[in-house]
Design a protein around this motif. Structure first.
Motif, PDB file in Angstrom:
ATOM      1  N   SER A 170      19.774 -14.898 -17.158  1.00 36.66           N
ATOM      2  CA  SER A 170      19.507 -14.139 -15.967  1.00 36.66           C
ATOM      3  C   SER A 170      18.805 -12.901 -16.448  1.00 36.66           C
ATOM      4  CB  SER A 170      20.694 -13.793 -15.337  1.00 36.66           C
ATOM      5  OG  SER A 170      20.558 -13.058 -14.102  1.00 36.66           O
ATOM      6  N   ALA A 171      19.350 -12.172 -17.304  1.00 38.36           N
ATOM      7  CA  ALA A 171      18.464 -10.920 -17.841  1.00 38.36           C
ATOM      8  C   ALA A 171      17.111 -11.122 -18.057  1.00 38.36           C
ATOM      9  CB  ALA A 171      19.362 -10.164 -18.655  1.00 38.36           C
ATOM     10  N   ALA A 172      17.086 -12.003 -19.034  1.00 39.53           N
ATOM     11  CA  ALA A 172      15.554 -12.508 -19.343  1.00 39.53           C
ATOM     12  C   ALA A 172      14.601 -12.967 -18.291  1.00 39.53           C
ATOM     13  CB  ALA A 172      15.590 -13.590 -20.368  1.00 39.53           C
ATOM     14  N   ALA A 173      15.291 -13.694 -17.202  1.00 37.00           N
ATOM     15  CA  ALA A 173      14.328 -13.976 -16.210  1.00 37.00           C
ATOM     16  C   ALA A 173      13.898 -12.658 -15.220  1.00 37.00           C
ATOM     17  CB  ALA A 173      15.104 -14.856 -15.243  1.00 37.00           C
ATOM     18  N   ILE A 174      15.134 -11.959 -15.031  1.00 37.38           N
ATOM     19  CA  ILE A 174      14.730 -10.606 -14.423  1.00 37.38           C
ATOM     20  C   ILE A 174      13.430  -9.560 -15.238  1.00 37.38           C
ATOM     21  CG2 ILE A 174      15.827  -8.353 -14.021  1.00 37.38           C
ATOM     22  CD1 ILE A 174      18.260  -9.652 -13.070  1.00 37.38           C
ATOM     23  N   ALA A 175      13.775  -9.638 -16.473  1.00 37.67           N
ATOM     24  CA  ALA A 175      12.965  -8.847 -17.273  1.00 37.67           C
ATOM     25  C   ALA A 175      11.502  -9.372 -17.207  1.00 37.67           C
ATOM     26  CB  ALA A 175      13.232  -8.588 -18.613  1.00 37.67           C
ATOM     27  N   ASN A 176      11.364 -10.832 -17.207  1.00 40.09           N
ATOM     28  CA  ASN A 176      10.099 -11.459 -17.055  1.00 40.09           C
ATOM     29  C   ASN A 176       9.474 -11.254 -15.826  1.00 40.09           C
ATOM     30  OD1 ASN A 176       9.079 -15.021 -17.713  1.00 40.09           O
ATOM     31  ND2 ASN A 176       8.030 -12.919 -17.577  1.00 40.09           N
ATOM     32  N   ALA A 177      10.299 -11.362 -14.550  1.00 44.22           N
ATOM     33  CA  ALA A 177       9.763 -11.046 -13.294  1.00 44.22           C
ATOM     34  C   ALA A 177       9.359  -9.701 -13.052  1.00 44.22           C
ATOM     35  CB  ALA A 177      10.744 -11.480 -12.494  1.00 44.22           C
ATOM     36  N   LEU A 178       9.952  -8.831 -13.575  1.00 48.38           N
ATOM     37  CA  LEU A 178       9.740  -7.513 -13.268  1.00 48.38           C
ATOM     38  C   LEU A 178       8.635  -6.833 -14.173  1.00 48.38           C
ATOM     39  CD1 LEU A 178      13.246  -5.539 -13.080  1.00 48.38           C
ATOM     40  CD2 LEU A 178      11.474  -6.338 -11.412  1.00 48.38           C
ATOM     41  N   PHE A 179       8.425  -7.290 -15.586  1.00 44.81           N
ATOM     42  CA  PHE A 179       7.599  -6.685 -16.499  1.00 44.81           C
ATOM     43  C   PHE A 179       6.110  -7.571 -16.920  1.00 44.81           C
ATOM     44  CE2 PHE A 179      11.566  -4.160 -16.757  1.00 44.81           C
ATOM     45  CZ  PHE A 179      10.975  -2.939 -16.310  1.00 44.81           C
TER      46      PHE A 179
END
Length: 335
Positions: A170-179
């Motif tokens: 989940s954290a990796a997906a958030i980081a990828n989506a944001l940055f």
């Protein structure tokens, strides 16, 4: 009465958060210049103490009530085989926290911090984000509110941690989506998946980000996050509303905080990074947030463990600042 009841309400709160006390920070810097040491001799400890003073509104602060809050949630995306451990471990670890048996319990005790754990609907995992949004708006708002209300009003230093099998995905997906970038830039081994597991996990992150293509950071949290990530974001925001400084933990905590930073500029001004996690993309994420970690000890446990250990560093900085004698008080000639 709830502090907010929708994501729009929460956005409005983020846009109207208090700033640090500039006068107190200036006074703390002046006090620092008079302490019995060469200028800059305590290095980053000096900057930390001045920063902390600005948020607490006094040039001579003390840290007397440290709070560590661990949030736990279960993720539907674990059905995709993204973790080396089964989802049942989340419930089992919550019991371990409650009985004082986890690493963060020991680190909290050493730091003199009050620790608590909040389990968020563990019997109802979030949706598999490759198939649907992880949470409805009602669900993400409820999780944000859990974090918001978990922060004690008299706390003067906060650490938030997490437990949730599947949450590095989940954290990796958030980081990828944001940055931006590729899913592989942000996806690591988490609890220790093998090479084939890492390929699968990277696929899952890429599919989730492609499915939920939003430029709104709070929508990213809703669609790709977990209840424990949302609760951490809510707690960090609540701390800001009370001018309580926060120490960030590792990759997962930083991803939750990044949703606040991308939703509102300056939302993490009251936050420092406790440590650099061994989870590969954490350094990249901290760079994106403009945060330099206090410690780098190859930790990757989560739970708030690295940030809780870093409490001792911040406490030392504040004690030196507030308890050292000035040159005048000590009768020492200044250079």
């Amino acid at each position: 009465m709830a502090a907010f009841s929708s994501l729009d309400d929460f956005r409005a709160l983020l846009a109207n958060m208090p700033a640090h006390d500039a006068a107190a920070q200036t006074a703390a810097a002046e006090r620092n210049s008079q302490l019995t040491k060469p200028p800059g001799a305590l290095g980053r400890l000096e900057d930390l103490a001045i920063w902390y003073a600005g948020w607490r509104g006094t040039d001579r602060p003390r840290i007397s009530k440290k709070q560590v809050v661990v949030f736990a949630g279960n993720h539907g995306v674990t059905a995709q085989g993204v973790s080396a451990f089964p989802a049942e471990v989340t419930v089992q670890m919550v019991a371990n926290f409650e009985h004082g048996g986890a690493a963060v319990n020991q680190l909290s005790r050493v730091a003199g911090a009050q620790m608590s754990v909040h389990a968020l609907d563990l019997e109802t995992p979030t949706q598999d984000f490759t198939q649907a949004a992880a949470m409805s708006e009602q669900e993400v708002v409820a999780a944000l509110l859990t974090g918001w209300t978990a922060v004690d009003a008299d706390t003067d230093l906060l650490v938030v941690g997490e437990m949730g099998i599947g949450n590095t995905t989940s954290a990796a997906a958030i980081a990828n989506a944001l940055f931006g970038g590729e899913a592989s830039d942000w996806t690591g081994r988490g609890t220790g998946v093998d090479d084939a597991g890492l390929v699968n996990k990277t696929r899952v992150v890429a599919e989730g980000v492609a499915k939920h293509n939003s430029q709104d950071a709070l929508e990213v949290l809703r669609c790709l996050g977990g209840r424990e990530l949302a609760a951490m974001a809510g707690a960090i925001a609540a701390a800001r509303s009370k001018r309580i400084p926060v120490i960030l933990d590792g990759f997962i905590c930083s991803a939750a905080a990044a949703c606040l930073a991308q939703a509102q500029g300056g939302a993490l001004d009251h936050v420092v990074a406790g440590h650099l996690s061994q989870e590969g993309a954490h350094g990249k994420l901290l760079d994106a947030l403009g945060k330099t970690p206090l410690l780098s000890l190859n930790m990757r446990l989560g739970e708030g463990s690295g940030a809780t250990l870093a409490i001792n560093i911040l406490n030392a900085a504040v004690e030196c600042h507030s308890s050292m004698a000035t040159f005048a008080e000590a009768g020492v000639a200044a250079g």
